[in-house]
Motif scaffolding. Structure first.
Motif, PDB file in Angstrom:
ATOM      1  N   GLY A   1      24.936 -22.870  76.983  1.00 52.09           N
ATOM      2  CA  GLY A   1      23.610 -22.452  76.546  1.00 52.09           C
ATOM      3  C   GLY A   1      22.671 -22.202  77.707  1.00 52.09           C
ATOM      4  N   THR A   2      22.755 -23.055  78.730  1.00 54.46           N
ATOM      5  CA  THR A   2      21.923 -22.869  79.924  1.00 54.46           C
ATOM      6  C   THR A   2      22.254 -21.559  80.621  1.00 54.46           C
ATOM      7  OG1 THR A   2      21.783 -25.272  80.258  1.00 54.46           O
ATOM      8  CG2 THR A   2      21.284 -23.858  82.153  1.00 54.46           C
ATOM      9  N   LEU A   9      20.722  -8.846  73.906  1.00 55.61           N
ATOM     10  CA  LEU A   9      21.109  -8.994  72.504  1.00 55.61           C
ATOM     11  C   LEU A   9      22.373  -9.828  72.368  1.00 55.61           C
ATOM     12  CD1 LEU A   9      20.662  -8.271  69.539  1.00 55.61           C
ATOM     13  CD2 LEU A   9      21.932  -6.144  69.941  1.00 55.61           C
ATOM     14  N   SER A  10      23.361  -9.554  73.224  1.00 57.22           N
ATOM     15  CA  SER A  10      24.618 -10.311  73.196  1.00 57.22           C
ATOM     16  C   SER A  10      24.392 -11.785  73.511  1.00 57.22           C
ATOM     17  CB  SER A  10      25.602  -9.700  74.202  1.00 57.22           C
ATOM     18  OG  SER A  10      26.778 -10.477  74.297  1.00 57.22           O
ATOM     19  N   SER A  11      23.618 -12.054  74.558  1.00 51.93           N
ATOM     20  CA  SER A  11      23.366 -13.447  74.961  1.00 51.93           C
ATOM     21  C   SER A  11      22.549 -14.200  73.921  1.00 51.93           C
ATOM     22  CB  SER A  11      22.646 -13.479  76.316  1.00 51.93           C
ATOM     23  OG  SER A  11      23.469 -12.968  77.336  1.00 51.93           O
ATOM     24  N   MET A  12      21.612 -13.513  73.278  1.00 53.84           N
ATOM     25  CA  MET A  12      20.814 -14.175  72.252  1.00 53.84           C
ATOM     26  C   MET A  12      21.665 -14.551  71.042  1.00 53.84           C
ATOM     27  SD  MET A  12      17.171 -12.122  72.356  1.00 53.84           S
ATOM     28  CE  MET A  12      16.448 -13.158  71.085  1.00 53.84           C
ATOM     29  N   ALA A  13      22.606 -13.674  70.671  1.00 52.93           N
ATOM     30  CA  ALA A  13      23.523 -13.988  69.566  1.00 52.93           C
ATOM     31  C   ALA A  13      24.365 -15.212  69.914  1.00 52.93           C
ATOM     32  CB  ALA A  13      24.412 -12.779  69.269  1.00 52.93           C
ATOM     33  N   ASP A  14      24.900 -15.247  71.135  1.00 44.94           N
ATOM     34  CA  ASP A  14      25.701 -16.398  71.562  1.00 44.94           C
ATOM     35  C   ASP A  14      24.855 -17.659  71.676  1.00 44.94           C
ATOM     36  OD1 ASP A  14      28.211 -15.225  71.655  1.00 44.94           O
ATOM     37  OD2 ASP A  14      27.970 -14.522  73.716  1.00 44.94           O
ATOM     38  N   LEU A  15      23.617 -17.505  72.138  1.00 48.89           N
ATOM     39  CA  LEU A  15      22.738 -18.666  72.282  1.00 48.89           C
ATOM     40  C   LEU A  15      22.432 -19.294  70.922  1.00 48.89           C
ATOM     41  CD1 LEU A  15      21.085 -20.423  74.222  1.00 48.89           C
ATOM     42  CD2 LEU A  15      19.188 -18.804  73.947  1.00 48.89           C
ATOM     43  N   CYS A  16      22.277 -18.466  69.903  1.00 49.50           N
ATOM     44  CA  CYS A  16      22.076 -18.994  68.542  1.00 49.50           C
ATOM     45  C   CYS A  16      23.252 -19.863  68.123  1.00 49.50           C
ATOM     46  CB  CYS A  16      21.883 -17.849  67.554  1.00 49.50           C
ATOM     47  SG  CYS A  16      20.308 -16.992  67.699  1.00 49.50           S
ATOM     48  N   ALA A  37      25.343 -21.352  70.218  1.00 49.13           N
ATOM     49  CA  ALA A  37      25.372 -22.530  71.096  1.00 49.13           C
ATOM     50  C   ALA A  37      24.462 -23.630  70.556  1.00 49.13           C
ATOM     51  CB  ALA A  37      24.955 -22.139  72.519  1.00 49.13           C
ATOM     52  N   VAL A  38      23.281 -23.250  70.080  1.00 41.01           N
ATOM     53  CA  VAL A  38      22.368 -24.226  69.495  1.00 41.01           C
ATOM     54  C   VAL A  38      22.975 -24.808  68.212  1.00 41.01           C
ATOM     55  CG1 VAL A  38      20.102 -24.559  68.425  1.00 41.01           C
ATOM     56  CG2 VAL A  38      20.318 -23.175  70.493  1.00 41.01           C
ATOM     57  N   HIS A  39      23.631 -23.973  67.420  1.00 41.97           N
ATOM     58  CA  HIS A  39      24.283 -24.438  66.188  1.00 41.97           C
ATOM     59  C   HIS A  39      25.298 -25.535  66.475  1.00 41.97           C
ATOM     60  CE1 HIS A  39      26.580 -24.426  62.448  1.00 41.97           C
ATOM     61  NE2 HIS A  39      27.654 -24.092  63.144  1.00 41.97           N
ATOM     62  N   TRP A  40      25.996 -25.451  67.629  1.00 40.23           N
ATOM     63  CA  TRP A  40      27.033 -26.431  67.962  1.00 40.23           C
ATOM     64  C   TRP A  40      26.496 -27.655  68.701  1.00 40.23           C
ATOM     65  CZ3 TRP A  40      29.845 -21.429  69.304  1.00 40.23           C
ATOM     66  CH2 TRP A  40      30.632 -21.023  68.222  1.00 40.23           C
ATOM     67  N   MET A  41      25.193 -27.745  68.845  1.00 33.30           N
ATOM     68  CA  MET A  41      24.588 -28.942  69.424  1.00 33.30           C
ATOM     69  C   MET A  41      24.566 -30.058  68.377  1.00 33.30           C
ATOM     70  SD  MET A  41      23.746 -28.396  72.606  1.00 33.30           S
ATOM     71  CE  MET A  41      22.384 -29.476  73.015  1.00 33.30           C
ATOM     72  N   PRO A  42      24.278 -31.306  68.781  1.00 35.18           N
ATOM     73  CA  PRO A  42      24.227 -32.415  67.815  1.00 35.18           C
ATOM     74  C   PRO A  42      23.173 -32.176  66.741  1.00 35.18           C
ATOM     75  CG  PRO A  42      24.325 -33.258  70.061  1.00 35.18           C
ATOM     76  CD  PRO A  42      24.118 -31.780  70.172  1.00 35.18           C
ATOM     77  N   THR A  65      28.987  -9.804  66.736  1.00 35.28           N
ATOM     78  CA  THR A  65      27.994  -8.931  67.362  1.00 35.28           C
ATOM     79  C   THR A  65      28.095  -8.995  68.878  1.00 35.28           C
ATOM     80  OG1 THR A  65      26.462  -9.229  65.502  1.00 35.28           O
ATOM     81  CG2 THR A  65      25.527  -8.460  67.589  1.00 35.28           C
ATOM     82  N   SER A  66      28.147 -10.227  69.404  1.00 36.97           N
ATOM     83  CA  SER A  66      28.270 -10.416  70.849  1.00 36.97           C
ATOM     84  C   SER A  66      29.568  -9.816  71.385  1.00 36.97           C
ATOM     85  CB  SER A  66      28.200 -11.911  71.181  1.00 36.97           C
ATOM     86  OG  SER A  66      28.489 -12.144  72.536  1.00 36.97           O
ATOM     87  N   SER A  67      30.663 -10.020  70.651  1.00 38.26           N
ATOM     88  CA  SER A  67      31.965  -9.526  71.102  1.00 38.26           C
ATOM     89  C   SER A  67      32.020  -8.006  71.104  1.00 38.26           C
ATOM     90  CB  SER A  67      33.070 -10.087  70.198  1.00 38.26           C
ATOM     91  OG  SER A  67      33.116 -11.492  70.262  1.00 38.26           O
TER      92      SER A  67
END
Length: 267
Positions: free
Chosen positions: A152-153, A202-209, A211-216, A236-238
């Motif tokens: 995420g960072t 756009l790609s990084s924002m989709a992945d970042l969403c 990444a946050v989902h997989w946080m505790p 979308t990212s892929s």
């Protein structure tokens, strides 16, 4: 990632062909991984949609569950493939160094921090994988958390870098529009670079969403996404990654043809 980041500067005609061949090999490898990633998230998207569809019959439910299992196996495959990425990432980080070739200090230091996050990500994920495989006696939870935070960072830093690059490109474009030099070809090139950076955002924002989902649970929207939404964001990212790979390959083919014409008799 290495294929997109690396820009090999050839110093002679033989070097052009050698470095172009190396870049082509990296691009093919990265394209293959992007295809696996696309199938992984695409299966999760369709499988999640089928399993959550209330009106779906039993056969559709079974198909949806099978697709989700297939997606999980592809995800595991991608994790195993990344076991061998440490050295290539280290080589890229070493070649980039402190970014002395960058014109802008902001882009340089953001890129350096991104490389640090990327470099630390791999060993954390490897330890988590080894713990799940019972190869080492540690709890995998915290290591998966470390790897997700680092991912995420890296994504957040990449978004900041793209915004900074966009700002610099806009300044250059304004200079050309005011007639301070530069051709229409140069302006077209600046527009292409800006489009590429916007796609990266756009790609990084989709992945970042994701990444946050997989946080505790309890952190923003962590754990709240249904499977189909995770699949949609990842797909979308892929797909953006495949578009960028195709663009990179097209440019590479053009440079290969040019180097063949200009240095075909060098050997």
């Amino acid at each position: 990632m290495a294929c997109v980041k690396h820009t090999c500067r050839a110093r002679d005609k033989n070097g052009v062909r050698r470095h172009t061949g190396e870049r082509h090999h990296r691009c093919v490898r990265q394209s293959f991984r992007h295809i696996i990633r696309t199938f992984c998230y695409g299966s999760q998207l369709v499988g999640g949609a089928l399993t959550q569809k209330a009106a779906a019959d039993a056969s559709s439910q079974r198909l949806g569950k099978s697709l989700l299992l297939f997606s999980a196996q592809l995800s595991h495959c991608r994790t195993v493939l990344r076991l061998f990425d440490d050295l290539s990432m280290l080589a890229y980080s070493h070649s980039y160094g402190l970014g002395a070739s960058e014109e802008d200090a902001g882009v340089r230091w953001i890129s350096v921090l991104t490389n640090v996050a990327d470099q630390l990500y791999y060993p954390c994920e490897h330890i988590a994988w080894a713990a799940d495989a019972e190869l080492i006696k540690v709890r995998s939870d915290k290591w998966w958390l470390f790897s997700t935070v680092l991912w995420g960072t890296s994504l957040l830093l990449g978004i900041l870098r793209s915004f900074r690059v966009l700002l610099l490109l806009r300044k250059k474009l304004k200079k050309h529009r005011r007639g301070e030099g530069g051709s229409s070809c140069r302006r077209s090139d600046l527009h292409r670079q800006m489009q590429a950076e916007m796609l990266s955002i756009l790609s990084s924002m989709a992945d970042l969403c994701n990444a946050v989902h997989w946080m505790p649970p309890g952190f923003l929207w962590a754990g709240r996404f249904p499977s189909w939404l995770v699949g949609l964001l990842g797909s979308t990212s892929s797909l953006i990654g495949l578009i960028q790979m195709n663009t990179s390959s097209s440019e590479l083919s053009g440079s290969t043809a040019l180097s063949s014409q200009s240095g075909g008799d060098a050997n």
